[in-house]
Scaffold this active site. Structure first.
Site, short mmCIF file in Angstrom:
data_model
loop_
_atom_site.label_atom_id
_atom_site.label_comp_id
_atom_site.label_asym_id
_atom_site.label_seq_id
_atom_site.Cartn_x
_atom_site.Cartn_y
_atom_site.Cartn_z
N LYS A 158 -1.17 7.08 0.21
CA LYS A 158 -0.77 6.77 1.58
C LYS A 158 -1.47 5.47 1.98
CE LYS A 158 -2.61 10.57 3.30
NZ LYS A 158 -3.09 11.22 2.09
N CYS A 271 8.21 3.43 2.63
CA CYS A 271 8.66 4.48 1.71
C CYS A 271 9.69 5.44 2.29
CB CYS A 271 7.46 5.25 1.19
SG CYS A 271 6.39 4.24 0.16
N LYS A 274 13.33 4.06 3.20
CA LYS A 274 14.12 3.56 2.06
C LYS A 274 14.32 4.66 1.00
CE LYS A 274 10.78 1.34 -1.10
NZ LYS A 274 10.80 2.30 -2.20
N LYS A 332 1.84 2.72 11.03
CA LYS A 332 0.84 3.78 11.19
C LYS A 332 -0.54 3.12 11.24
CE LYS A 332 0.09 5.15 6.41
NZ LYS A 332 0.00 6.29 5.55
N1 LIG Z 1 3.34 1.02 -0.15
C1 LIG Z 1 3.19 2.33 -0.36
O1 LIG Z 1 2.58 3.05 0.41
C2 LIG Z 1 3.79 2.97 -1.58
C3 LIG Z 1 3.38 4.26 -1.96
C4 LIG Z 1 3.93 4.83 -3.10
C5 LIG Z 1 4.88 4.14 -3.83
N2 LIG Z 1 5.28 2.89 -3.43
C6 LIG Z 1 6.26 2.18 -4.25
O2 LIG Z 1 5.56 1.23 -5.05
C7 LIG Z 1 6.36 0.05 -5.23
C8 LIG Z 1 5.60 -1.16 -4.72
O3 LIG Z 1 5.40 -1.02 -3.33
P1 LIG Z 1 4.40 -1.97 -2.53
O4 LIG Z 1 4.34 -1.41 -1.15
O5 LIG Z 1 3.15 -2.13 -3.29
O6 LIG Z 1 5.23 -3.33 -2.54
P2 LIG Z 1 4.75 -4.78 -2.08
O7 LIG Z 1 5.95 -5.44 -1.56
O8 LIG Z 1 3.54 -4.65 -1.22
O9 LIG Z 1 4.28 -5.49 -3.42
C9 LIG Z 1 5.14 -5.83 -4.46
C10 LIG Z 1 4.55 -7.04 -5.18
O10 LIG Z 1 5.28 -7.23 -6.37
C11 LIG Z 1 5.41 -8.62 -6.59
N3 LIG Z 1 6.50 -8.89 -7.52
C12 LIG Z 1 7.84 -8.76 -7.33
N4 LIG Z 1 8.52 -9.12 -8.43
C13 LIG Z 1 7.60 -9.49 -9.35
C14 LIG Z 1 7.69 -9.96 -10.69
N5 LIG Z 1 8.87 -10.12 -11.29
N6 LIG Z 1 6.55 -10.23 -11.32
C15 LIG Z 1 5.37 -10.07 -10.72
N7 LIG Z 1 5.21 -9.63 -9.46
C16 LIG Z 1 6.32 -9.34 -8.78
C17 LIG Z 1 5.62 -9.19 -5.20
O11 LIG Z 1 5.33 -10.58 -5.14
C18 LIG Z 1 4.65 -8.34 -4.37
O12 LIG Z 1 3.38 -8.93 -4.27
C19 LIG Z 1 7.66 0.33 -4.47
O13 LIG Z 1 8.60 0.84 -5.37
C20 LIG Z 1 7.27 1.38 -3.46
O14 LIG Z 1 8.37 2.18 -3.09
C21 LIG Z 1 4.74 2.28 -2.33
#
Ligand SMILES: NC(=O)c1ccc[n+]([C@@H]2O[C@H](COP(=O)([O-])OP(=O)(O)OC[C@H]3O[C@@H](n4cnc5c(N)ncnc54)[C@H](O)[C@@H]3O)[C@@H](O)[C@H]2O)c1
Length: 484
Positions: A158, A271, A274, A332
């Site tokens: 989280k 999350c 989407k 949040k």
């Molecule tokens: N944020 C959360 O709380 C959370 C929790 C569980 C799961 N997730 C999942 O985890 C995944 C990532 O979420 P996030 O919130 O960390 O996303 P984010 O947008 O914060 O970070 C994604 C990063 O990936 C980089 N990126 C994109 N394409 C790339 C490539 N080809 N090569 C290298 N880097 C690249 C972007 O520049 C960015 O910095 C998503 O699928 C999300 O659903 C997120």
């Protein structure tokens, strides 16, 4: 162990830092050169409590490095985590272009067996698509025989408590492919996660599809609990019951538990919105309807308008001449994440109805400025009637009412006397049920929580406001229960 984490966002940075903290040799790679430059300069591009210190400690110990080069990261690692974004597309499906691009890049650079771990939230079947993208890139290099394993290891952290969630997980879900590569992956993942399993086994081994679906099922279940409570709060309002008492009454049932039972202004973040939409889309692609998840989503969409509906019920639909203070912008507390935050619905609605709005958030001000500017299609400023202010009391200067949108700790026990002195009207619309209605009443505030007994009566017209009775700007507005 030698680890690469692709993506330096909320999940990637936390994963990379925590795995480094366990003694692993970690390279975190991001295609965003600006982000990598910030990290090289000792900065942290996101706000996550405790991350800055832990990241610097591991950087100094040379267990954690950053790069924009996939070649460097792939060469370095035996296990490569994919933690890039999977944003929603127009039709609600998850956009897999980043995940698949990373898979292809791994295939362009690998020269020996690798375990590729999908930590991004991805629909069932993505593991196979990652495998195909990798295989095709290897084939282009004439390396058809080079083996690898694609593992699903969804992340359940989280934001705001991400380090603790990562370091002390309830469970670690690991989906393995069949065959020898899968067994090799099992051995590596067992070693990698051994520190988490010392007290008791937390790893849950399954097939890839089940692991992928587990993540969506968890988020859909949690989102459903929130929408359920939001609907129940409307009923509580209509019946004169208190949703907070109901929450405690049902949460203490061990079959139900206390988590994710808070009524409010609707869930947001990167999350739940989407992932529920993506789940509905996945089901539709297989000829199925997820009626419960669809309902969860539509209840949530309406819930984000509830505060504005109530403000209109109290002050009238035309908000010109009204000054409103907003506490909390992030979706949040303890994060600067503005993705799908209710504030992005509420604030533009207030502005479009003519209100002047003063907003404060302890950490998300600049992210909010960026997000609201994107939503409004131009750099947002005081010309739009919106002021970003640095303290909670500044957001109350001469306001007719306060809206609480995020339950930051610093809003829990404010100085109510100082607030009353700042505000021109003592009206609070509390979208997070932070305050005790009886106390608010005793302090002379006109108070409206979510499901906290009774609704406000329509206010007397404010002298300074034009008398025009504008029609509602949003034709699909939920008919809020009529004011008591
Ligand atoms: N944020 C959360 O709380 C959370 C929790 C569980 C799961 N997730 C999942 O985890 C995944 C990532 O979420 P996030 O919130 O960390 O996303 P984010 O947008 O914060 O970070 C994604 C990063 O990936 C980089 N990126 C994109 N394409 C790339 C490539 N080809 N090569 C290298 N880097 C690249 C972007 O520049 C960015 O910095 C998503 O699928 C999300 O659903 C997120």
């Amino acid at each position: 162990m030698k680890i690469a984490v692709v993506g330096a966002g909320y999940v990637g940075l936390v994963t990379a830092t925590c795995l480094a903290e366990l003694g692993n040799d970690v390279i975190c790679v991001d295609r965003d050169h600006g982000r990598v430059a910030v990290l090289h300069a000792g900065g942290v591009p996101i706000f996550e409590p405790g991350l800055d210190d832990l990241l610097q400690r591991n950087r100094s110990a040379e267990r954690l490095r950053f790069t924009a080069s996939m070649a460097v990261a792939v060469r370095h690692a035996e296990v490569i985590f994919i933690a890039v974004g999977t944003p929603p597309q127009e039709d609600g499906s998850a956009d897999l272009q980043h995940v698949l691009a990373v898979a292809a890049q791994i295939g362009q650079h690998m020269t020996e067996f690798k375990v590729v771990v999908n930590k991004s939230t991805v629909p069932v079947g993505t593991g196979r698509r990652v495998e195909q993208a990798l295989r095709s890139a290897l084939a282009d290099r004439g390396l058809d025989a080079l083996d690898f394993a694609v593992v699903s290891n969804p992340e359940f952290l989280k934001e705001g408590a991400a380090l603790d969630d990562f370091m002390r997980p309830d469970r670690i879900v690991i989906g393995l492919p069949a065959g020898e590569a899968g067994e090799a992956a099992r051995r590596l993942m067992t070693r990698l996660y051994a520190p988490f399993n010392r007290n008791h086994e937390r790893s849950l081994w399954m097939d890839v599809a089940s692991a992928e679906l587990t993540k969506y099922a968890a988020n859909a279940m949690l989102a459903t609990r929130i929408s359920f409570m939001n609907e129940m709060a409307h009923l509580a309002d209509a019946l004169g019951a208190d949703i907070d008492a109901v929450r405690r009454g049902i949460g203490s049932d061990s079959r139900i538990g206390h988590s994710f039972l808070y009524a409010g202004t609707g869930y947001g973040g990167s999350c739940f919105p989407k992932d529920t939409r993506a789940l509905v889309h996945t089901a539709a692609a297989h000829g199925l309807r997820m009626r419960l998840v669809e309902a969860t989503e539509s209840v949530n969409r309406l819930q984000k308008h509830v505060l504005v509906d109530r403000i209109c019920a109290h002050f009238g639909a035309d908000l010109r001449g009204l000054r409103l203070g907003v506490w909390g912008l992030a979706f949040k507390p303890n994060t600067d994440d503005m993705r799908d935050a209710p504030s992005r619905i509420v604030i533009p609605e207030l502005l479009s109805r003519g209100a002047q709005v003063l907003v404060h958030d302890p950490v998300a001000l600049s992210e909010a400025q960026r997000a609201l500017s994107a939503d409004l299609g131009h750099p947002v400023s005081e010309m739009d009637g919106l002021s970003f202010v640095e303290s909670p009391l500044e957001a109350l200067a001469d306001v007719d009412a306060l809206l609480v949108l995020t339950e930051w700790k610093c809003f829990h026990h404010p100085d109510f006397d100082a607030m009353a002195r700042c505000m021109r009207g003592r009206v609070i619309f509390d979208g997070r049920n932070l305050y005790d209605p009886a106390l608010m009443d005793a302090l002379g505030f006109v108070y409206q929580g979510i499901g906290r007994r009774g609704l406000l009566k329509p206010a007397q017209p404010v002298d300074a406001r034009p008398a025009a009775g504008a029609t509602p700007l949003r034709p699909d507005a939920q008919s809020a229960p009529s004011p008591a």
